[in-house]
Scaffold this motif. Structure first.
Motif, PDB file in Angstrom:
ATOM      1  N   HIS A 168     -24.036  19.418  11.654  1.00 66.17           N
ATOM      2  CA  HIS A 168     -23.433  19.934  12.880  1.00 66.17           C
ATOM      3  C   HIS A 168     -24.328  19.693  14.092  1.00 66.17           C
ATOM      4  O   HIS A 168     -23.854  19.336  15.172  1.00 66.17           O
ATOM      5  CB  HIS A 168     -23.197  21.444  12.758  1.00 66.17           C
TER       6      HIS A 168
ATOM      7  N   SER B  94     -23.505  17.283  17.592  1.00 64.34           N
ATOM      8  CA  SER B  94     -23.038  18.196  18.640  1.00 64.34           C
ATOM      9  C   SER B  94     -23.921  18.082  19.879  1.00 64.34           C
ATOM     10  O   SER B  94     -23.426  17.987  21.015  1.00 64.34           O
ATOM     11  CB  SER B  94     -23.031  19.638  18.131  1.00 64.34           C
TER      12      SER B  94
ATOM     13  N   CYS C 104     -16.890  22.528  17.188  1.00 66.94           N
ATOM     14  CA  CYS C 104     -17.638  22.391  15.940  1.00 66.94           C
ATOM     15  C   CYS C 104     -17.102  23.337  14.877  1.00 66.94           C
ATOM     16  O   CYS C 104     -16.718  24.470  15.174  1.00 66.94           O
ATOM     17  CB  CYS C 104     -19.116  22.675  16.205  1.00 66.94           C
TER      18      CYS C 104
ATOM     19  N   LYS D  83     -17.270  25.962  11.664  1.00 65.84           N
ATOM     20  CA  LYS D  83     -18.119  27.111  11.394  1.00 65.84           C
ATOM     21  C   LYS D  83     -18.783  26.972  10.038  1.00 65.84           C
ATOM     22  O   LYS D  83     -18.309  26.192   9.220  1.00 65.84           O
ATOM     23  CB  LYS D  83     -17.321  28.423  11.473  1.00 65.84           C
TER      24      LYS D  83
ATOM     25  N   LEU E 124     -21.853  27.912  12.861  1.00 69.04           N
ATOM     26  CA  LEU E 124     -22.361  27.015  13.893  1.00 69.04           C
ATOM     27  C   LEU E 124     -23.327  25.991  13.313  1.00 69.04           C
ATOM     28  O   LEU E 124     -23.283  24.811  13.675  1.00 69.04           O
ATOM     29  CB  LEU E 124     -23.037  27.831  15.001  1.00 69.04           C
TER      30      LEU E 124
ATOM     31  N   THR F  45     -17.877  24.259  24.996  1.00 74.83           N
ATOM     32  CA  THR F  45     -18.044  24.245  23.541  1.00 74.83           C
ATOM     33  C   THR F  45     -17.083  25.232  22.890  1.00 74.83           C
ATOM     34  O   THR F  45     -16.686  26.229  23.498  1.00 74.83           O
ATOM     35  CB  THR F  45     -19.486  24.598  23.135  1.00 74.83           C
TER      36      THR F  45
ATOM     37  N   VAL G 130     -15.962  26.776  18.664  1.00 76.38           N
ATOM     38  CA  VAL G 130     -16.271  26.835  17.234  1.00 76.38           C
ATOM     39  C   VAL G 130     -15.005  27.239  16.490  1.00 76.38           C
ATOM     40  O   VAL G 130     -14.299  28.166  16.892  1.00 76.38           O
ATOM     41  CB  VAL G 130     -17.424  27.807  16.940  1.00 76.38           C
TER      42      VAL G 130
ATOM     43  N   PHE H 135     -20.394  28.188  21.616  1.00 76.01           N
ATOM     44  CA  PHE H 135     -21.627  28.144  20.829  1.00 76.01           C
ATOM     45  C   PHE H 135     -22.431  29.433  20.982  1.00 76.01           C
ATOM     46  O   PHE H 135     -23.050  29.905  20.027  1.00 76.01           O
ATOM     47  CB  PHE H 135     -22.476  26.942  21.242  1.00 76.01           C
TER      48      PHE H 135
ATOM     49  N   ALA I  83     -20.726  32.066  18.774  1.00 74.59           N
ATOM     50  CA  ALA I  83     -20.956  31.790  17.353  1.00 74.59           C
ATOM     51  C   ALA I  83     -22.411  32.023  16.960  1.00 74.59           C
ATOM     52  O   ALA I  83     -22.701  32.356  15.800  1.00 74.59           O
ATOM     53  CB  ALA I  83     -20.545  30.357  17.030  1.00 74.59           C
TER      54      ALA I  83
END
Length: 400
Positions: free
Chosen positions: A86, A90, A102, A104, A106, A132, A134, A371, A374
């Motif tokens: 990730h 990212s 992204c 999960k 994170l 961003t 998640v 982000f 998360a």
């Protein structure tokens, strides 16, 4: 007419399919500020990648995800890889000025999650900086989105209890040594996979933060597993065949912990892949001074609500079919006639729609986790692991 929002996907397995389906469906069911264009998919398995791209309608495919960062047409990159993959893509996409969604949790570790959070904050400071997201997709179940609305409306009052569990049974001794059972790849086992979801839901629904872990138990029941044949396939990802050679499984099979929230509520969390008799029982219950809510994903269109203000003569649990009133229930108006229920895949499509809205400066149906959000869930997960390892209470202020 605005040009389509060009999306690229990194990942071609289980989540790659779920996300591809969402991006392919979202234009058909939602009126969006911009249509979605499915530009590129990147994956490691070159043998399958071409057919994957063709099946899911990606215009291009590549085995080099870094090429996406260099493509000026791509505006949003979806990272649907194993947990240890990730962070690097990212951050690279954020540095290239691209929005990032992204999977999960994170990241596999708190340190990597912190790097991602900090990279997102740095990128956001730029003019028209990227956003961003998640994929805590369960927030987008109409029943849970309705639960969030009811909680925000004060229907529960002060929250006393949060009771959450995520029970699966696919991780028995016959399940091979997939990446999900390797600490170097996954970071943790059922904890990061399943507790991540219910910690996010608890934070989302209450609007409060976990402030202390009072105690935790982590267990690895199955310490060796067969090394898989065709590792990474869907069959392998949820219980495919193994070889005759064994390897070490070094992640938790189950984690349970107790916690307190900033508003004073007490909470219990349980995640396991060895709950015989349960397939995908993601459930949460909130008990407050004015009312209560409960949800179980195995009956995902239903929210149960208890109105304590009615008094004992008429009070009782009310079963709400949360896809039965278009315009009144979140997301329901975008799909089928009332009470024509939704499934697992619809949560991803609902989230894809909200991501596009947010990218275009519009308000999502319910809040989206970024982000930074998360990362707060990742801190809770880390604190629970520390509590289990050290056999002590852990304040979240000590886990940064």
């Amino acid at each position: 007419m605005r040009t389509p929002l060009q999306v690229a996907l990194i990942g071609q397995k289980f989540m790659g399919r779920a996300h591809s389906n969402a991006w392919g469906q979202v234009n058909r069911f939602f009126e969006l500020p911009r249509a979605v264009g499915m530009r590129t998919v990147a994956g490691r398995d070159e043998r399958e990648l071409e057919s994957f791209a063709r099946r899911w309608s990606w215009a291009k495919h590549t085995t080099d995800w870094k090429a996406i960062a260099e493509d000026p047409e791509v505006e949003l990159v979806d990272v649907a890889t194993p947990n240890d993959v990730h962070t690097e893509p990212s951050i690279a996409m954020l540095e290239a000025g691209k929005h990032v969604a992204c999977e999960k949790p994170l990241a596999g570790t708190l340190a990597d999650a912190r790097r991602m959070r900090d990279a997102a904050a740095k990128a956001a400071k730029k003019r028209r900086g990227p956003k961003t997201f998640v994929w805590f997709n369960y927030r987008r179940c109409p029943a849970l989105a309705l639960a969030w609305q009811l909680a925000r409306e004060g229907k529960l009052g002060r929250i006393y209890h949060v009771r959450a569990r995520y029970l699966q049974s696919w991780g028995g001794p016959d399940t091979p040594l997939l990446w999900r059972f390797k600490k170097s790849r996954a970071g943790s086992g059922a904890h990061g996979d399943l507790n991540a979801h219910i910690v996010d839901l608890a934070r989302f629904l209450t609007g409060e933060e976990v402030v202390e872990i009072h105690g935790a138990v982590s267990r690895t029941f199955i310490t060796e597993r067969a090394i898989p044949v065709g590792e990474g396939s869907k069959g392998a990802s949820l219980g495919g065949k193994g070889s005759r050679k064994n390897g070490k499984s070094d992640v938790d099979d189950a984690v349970l912990f107790l916690a307190s929230f900033s508003g004073g509520a007490v909470a219990s969390f349980e995640a396991t892949r060895l709950a015989t008799g349960h397939l995908n029982a993601n459930s949460i219950e909130l008990n407050g001074e004015k009312g209560a809510l409960r949800f179980d994903f195995e009956d995902m269109n239903v929210l149960e609500y208890f109105d304590a203000t009615l008094g004992p003569r008429t009070s009782g649990w009310r079963r709400i079919l949360a896809t039965s009133a278009a315009g009144k229930h979140p997301y329901a108006a975008n799909w089928w006639p009332d009470a024509h229920v939704l499934g697992y895949e619809h949560g991803f499509t609902n989230m894809a729609a909200d991501v596009v809205r947010a990218v275009c400066g519009k308000k999502p149906e319910v809040p989206l986790p970024d982000f930074a959000d998360a990362y707060e869930t990742q801190r809770v997960l880390e604190a629970a692991l520390v509590s289990a390892r050290e056999r002590c209470a852990v304040k979240l202020s000590d886990v940064r």
